[in-house]
Design a protein around this motif. Structure first.
Motif, short mmCIF file in Angstrom:
data_model
loop_
_atom_site.label_atom_id
_atom_site.label_comp_id
_atom_site.label_asym_id
_atom_site.label_seq_id
_atom_site.Cartn_x
_atom_site.Cartn_y
_atom_site.Cartn_z
N ILE A 191 26.15 87.18 31.87
CA ILE A 191 26.29 86.12 32.99
C ILE A 191 25.13 85.90 33.78
N LEU A 192 24.55 87.07 34.22
CA LEU A 192 23.38 87.25 34.87
C LEU A 192 22.25 86.60 34.25
N LEU A 193 22.04 86.81 32.77
CA LEU A 193 21.19 86.09 32.10
C LEU A 193 21.20 84.60 32.13
N VAL A 194 22.58 84.36 31.89
CA VAL A 194 22.72 82.80 31.79
C VAL A 194 22.33 82.06 33.11
N VAL A 195 22.49 82.68 34.18
CA VAL A 195 22.39 82.27 35.67
C VAL A 195 20.73 82.26 35.72
N VAL A 196 20.23 83.31 35.47
CA VAL A 196 18.52 83.10 35.44
C VAL A 196 18.22 82.22 34.69
N ILE A 197 18.57 82.01 33.46
CA ILE A 197 18.05 80.81 32.58
C ILE A 197 18.45 79.25 33.35
N LEU A 198 19.63 79.37 33.78
CA LEU A 198 19.65 78.01 34.73
C LEU A 198 18.88 77.80 35.76
N VAL A 199 18.69 78.70 36.62
CA VAL A 199 17.84 78.74 37.66
C VAL A 199 16.29 78.27 36.97
N ILE A 200 15.95 78.93 36.00
CA ILE A 200 14.64 78.81 35.63
C ILE A 200 14.53 77.15 35.19
N LEU A 201 15.50 77.03 34.60
CA LEU A 201 15.56 75.34 34.02
C LEU A 201 15.72 74.48 35.14
N PHE A 202 16.40 74.60 36.18
CA PHE A 202 16.45 73.76 37.47
C PHE A 202 15.16 73.86 37.94
N VAL A 203 14.38 74.83 38.03
CA VAL A 203 12.93 74.98 38.74
C VAL A 203 12.12 73.95 37.96
N ILE A 204 12.15 74.22 36.48
CA ILE A 204 11.13 73.42 35.77
C ILE A 204 11.56 72.03 35.87
N VAL A 205 12.95 71.66 36.01
CA VAL A 205 13.04 70.28 36.10
C VAL A 205 12.74 69.45 37.47
N MET A 206 13.04 70.44 38.45
CA MET A 206 12.42 70.11 39.81
C MET A 206 10.87 69.82 39.86
N ALA A 207 10.38 70.94 39.03
CA ALA A 207 8.70 70.66 39.09
C ALA A 207 8.48 69.43 38.46
N ILE A 208 9.08 69.30 37.20
CA ILE A 208 8.85 67.81 36.62
C ILE A 208 8.95 66.74 37.26
N TYR A 209 10.23 66.73 38.13
CA TYR A 209 10.60 65.57 38.99
C TYR A 209 9.54 65.22 40.02
N LEU A 210 9.03 66.52 40.74
CA LEU A 210 8.42 66.07 41.84
C LEU A 210 6.81 65.80 41.40
N THR A 211 6.31 66.30 40.06
CA THR A 211 5.40 65.84 39.59
C THR A 211 5.22 64.21 39.39
N VAL A 212 6.23 64.00 38.65
CA VAL A 212 6.45 62.56 38.34
C VAL A 212 6.67 61.64 39.54
N THR A 213 7.09 62.24 40.64
CA THR A 213 7.45 61.26 41.87
C THR A 213 5.87 61.19 42.40
#
Length: 216
Positions: A191-213
């Motif tokens: 469960i902790l691993l899944v949470v960490v992966i989701l956090v990492i994905l969220f960070v990546i998505v947010m980074a991509i979004y901010l870059t594109v913006t």
């Protein structure tokens, strides 16, 4: 070993029977014939004493389960030997007194001798039956004691097996609890691993979004 002792027992039966017959002859003879019979009986008693000593030595080397049985028999044989010695003494004393009073040519009547021999044989048969009965009782008692010992041993074996089974059940319970704890930790780690992966994905998505913006 027991076969050798059984052979000694057969020899004892033969010797004791010869002694009984020879003692009866002493009561019915006088003079030189009487003395010959006495010497013959004395020799038989020597052989009997030596035989009993051999039996006693062999019994000492027997296993514990057989030792008591043959010790009981040996005690019975020794008691019978003492009785035969007493009969021998009485026969000799009876002859000496009769010879002093009546002379060597004077004997009891045939009927008296017959009755005396019959009574003696009856007493000997009764004594042997009592000894046989006593021997059977002692052997039965020994068998009963052996059975009780075996039952006690079996009970102890069952108790030890039960204790080992309880120890095994306790160990299995501990192992089960350990495995359950390990399984919970594995689930928690996943469960902790899944949470960490989701956090990492969220960070990546947010980074991509901010870059594109910013580029827009």
């Amino acid at each position: 070993m027991t076969t050798l002792i059984e052979s000694y027992e057969q020899q004892y039966s033969s010797l004791s029977a010869d002694i009984t017959v020879s003692i009866g002859k002493i009561s019915n003879t006088i003079g030189g014939e009487k003395q010959a019979n006495i010497r013959h009986v004395d020799k038989l008693f020597d052989e009997l004493a030596e035989l009993l000593e051999q039996m006693e030595l062999e019994i000492k080397d027997l296993p514990a389960k057989d030792k008591q049985k043959y010790r009981t028999r040996l005690a019975s044989y020794k008691a019978e030997n003492k009785k035969l010695l007493a009969d021998m003494k009485r026969a000799k004393l009876g002859l000496n007194a009769r010879e002093e009073l009546l002379g060597e040519e004077c004997n009891d009547s045939e009927d008296q001798r017959t009755r005396l021999l019959d009574n003696t044989e009856k007493l000997e048969r009764g004594s042997r039956r009592l000894q046989d009965g006593y021997r059977v009782v002692m052997e039965t008692e020994q068998m009963g004691a052996q059975i009780l010992t075996d039952l006690q041993d079996q009970r102890e074996t069952i108790q030890r097996s039960r204790n080992r089974l309880e120890e095994t059940n306790t160990a299995l319970g501990k192992s089960s609890r350990v495995l359950s704890g390990m399984a919970k930790r594995i689930i928690q780690n996943r469960i902790l691993l899944v949470v960490v992966i989701l956090v990492i994905l969220f960070v990546i998505v947010m980074a991509i979004y901010l870059t594109v913006t910013k580029k827009s």
